[in-house]
Design a protein around this motif. Structure first.
Motif, short mmCIF file in Angstrom:
data_model
loop_
_atom_site.label_atom_id
_atom_site.label_comp_id
_atom_site.label_asym_id
_atom_site.label_seq_id
_atom_site.Cartn_x
_atom_site.Cartn_y
_atom_site.Cartn_z
N VAL A 20 52.43 6.55 -13.03
CA VAL A 20 52.49 5.10 -13.19
C VAL A 20 51.08 4.65 -13.54
O VAL A 20 50.22 4.55 -12.68
N CYS A 91 55.78 4.05 -5.37
CA CYS A 91 55.62 2.77 -6.07
C CYS A 91 56.50 1.72 -5.40
O CYS A 91 57.59 2.03 -4.92
N LEU A 92 56.04 0.48 -5.40
CA LEU A 92 56.83 -0.60 -4.81
C LEU A 92 58.11 -0.86 -5.60
O LEU A 92 59.13 -1.25 -5.03
N TYR A 207 48.66 -6.71 -8.78
CA TYR A 207 50.10 -6.46 -8.64
C TYR A 207 50.86 -7.68 -8.10
O TYR A 207 52.06 -7.79 -8.30
MO LIG Z 1 53.56 1.11 -8.72
#
Ligand SMILES: [Mo]
Ligand SMILES: Nc1nc2c(c(=O)[nH]1)N[C@H]1C(S)=C(S)[C@@H](COP(=O)(O)O)O[C@H]1N2
Length: 374
Positions: A20, A91-92, A207
């Protein structure tokens, strides 16, 4: 971490993590002089530690002052304060961890001591290479207290320089990346270049701009490996998966199997079937008995954070890492079935509770179709 139906290796190869990364070109595609100019080789890497003007520092570490931290400097800190710890990158916004590593780094607390006495500091933020282009900017932050003081049974933020016993390769954010064990991946900024101290109390993570919760702790959640399109009747069916063990730990993993209802796995959150579901236990893989095959050569289990002097993990499964699980389905009659799996955390919350809201971390209950043929 590719989906698979056979047991998986304990640590993910650095090049096999799902990647990512923002950036065009991606920092890990740079070569030769461009790479050196980007300060992304061990020899050219430098870390600045500065104030944004609002925090008072005894001294700053800056490129222009020729006193930015270099690799030998970080390694010297590592000899004194370095910690080896297990952590899965999650990852969220992506279901299932991207990979699990044995990381090694210096607690951010010990790196920040390089600026001497500080005052008027409420947050710490950092970014990596390519931050000069606003479109590629990727910055993350934590509160000053979260850097300086951690409960003795927990892990704080790290300036990391090793992965699975070797220097962090460029593709995983090396030579040096931040690793925040309790957070989703977006706080673990790769190709680390600058740390800034500020008196601003507001969270300033890049983010957060995409509607993500920038202060979310890692959630505990189960993920199911892909399954073959059909199984033969009369053979035992093994379903495997992993669970991300988040902030609230992991007590058990459960599955729910029912005849196919023809909705291709769609089941509304308020469907009464959830209330009547019969959840049965899955088996969590026990801790390896021979760590030699699971940890990198030369790493003793007792030297890994969270392990006892006898070389055994103090809790299992370990928080912030993955727990492989499986279940063997026996004597399934020919037909189509719906398979679901969920975690129950140490607070007795069953996934996706207590925070089913997906923008604080993807943790929807997964589904697989199981078809048994005559
Ligand atoms: Mo991420
Ligand atoms: N510099 C930089 N760091 C970054 C990112 C990025 O795009 N640029 N992506 C973040 C996000 S959203 C995640 S989930 C993790 C992924 O880590 P990995 O590529 O090692 O799997 O890196 C984080 N660190």
């Amino acid at each position: 971490m590719a989906e698979q139906t056979t047991p998986r290796p304990f640590l993910t190869k650095p090049e096999s993590f799902n990647d990512v990364s923002r950036g065009d070109p991606k920092p890990h595609s740079l070569k030769d002089d461009v790479l050196a100019d980007a300060r992304l080789t061990p020899e050219t890497w430098r870390l600045e530690i500065v104030s944004d003007g609002s925090a008072k520092l005894q001294r700053e570490l800056k490129l222009e002052d020729n006193n930015a931290l270099d690799m030998p400097g970080l390694e010297a800190l590592g000899k004194k304060h370095g910690v080896k710890f297990l952590k899965a990158m999650q990852c969220l916004n992506i279901a299932a961890p991207l990979g699990q590593g044995l990381w090694e780094g210096v607690p951010l607390r010990d790196v920040l001591k390089l600026v001497g006495k500080v005052s008027d500091v409420r947050r710490v933020y950092w970014h990596g290479f390519h931050n000069n282009d606003p479109k590629q900017k990727f910055q993350s932050s934590v509160g000053y207290n979260q850097v300086m003081e951690t409960p003795p049974w927990d892990l704080g933020p790290f300036v990391a320089y090793k992965l699975n016993g070797l220097p962090i390769p460029l593709v995983r954010g090396g030579p040096v990346r931040m690793v925040i064990p309790w957070a989703h991946g977006f706080k673990s900024i790769k190709w680390l270049h600058r740390i800034t101290l500020t008196n601003d109390y507001k969270i300033n993570d890049t983010y957060a701009e995409a509607n993500n919760d920038p202060d979310s702790y890692l959630k505990t959640a189960a993920y199911i490996d892909s399954v073959p399109p059909t199984f033969k009747a009369g053979v035992n069916i093994v379903i495997r998966g992993i669970a991300m063990v988040g902030w609230s730990g992991l007590k058990r993993i459960e599955y729910w199997l029912r005849p196919d209802t023809g909705t291709h796995g769609k089941l509304a959150d308020n469907d009464p079937a959830w209330q009547k579901a019969k959840w049965e236990p899955c088996e969590i893989e026990p801790a390896p008995t021979n760590w030699g095959g699971s940890l990198p050569d030369g790493v003793m289990p007792k030297d890994v954070w969270g392990f006892s002097a006898e070389g055994k993990p103090k809790e299992w499964p370990m928080r912030f890492s993955v727990a492989p699980w499986s279940v063997t389905l026996k004597n399934l009659k020919p037909g189509a079935y719906e398979f679901r799996a969920r975690t129950v955390d140490l607070n007795d919350f069953a996934q996706p509770e207590p925070r089913p809201y997906l923008k604080s971390g993807q943790n929807a209950i997964q589904y697989r179709a199981i078809v048994v043929m005559e």
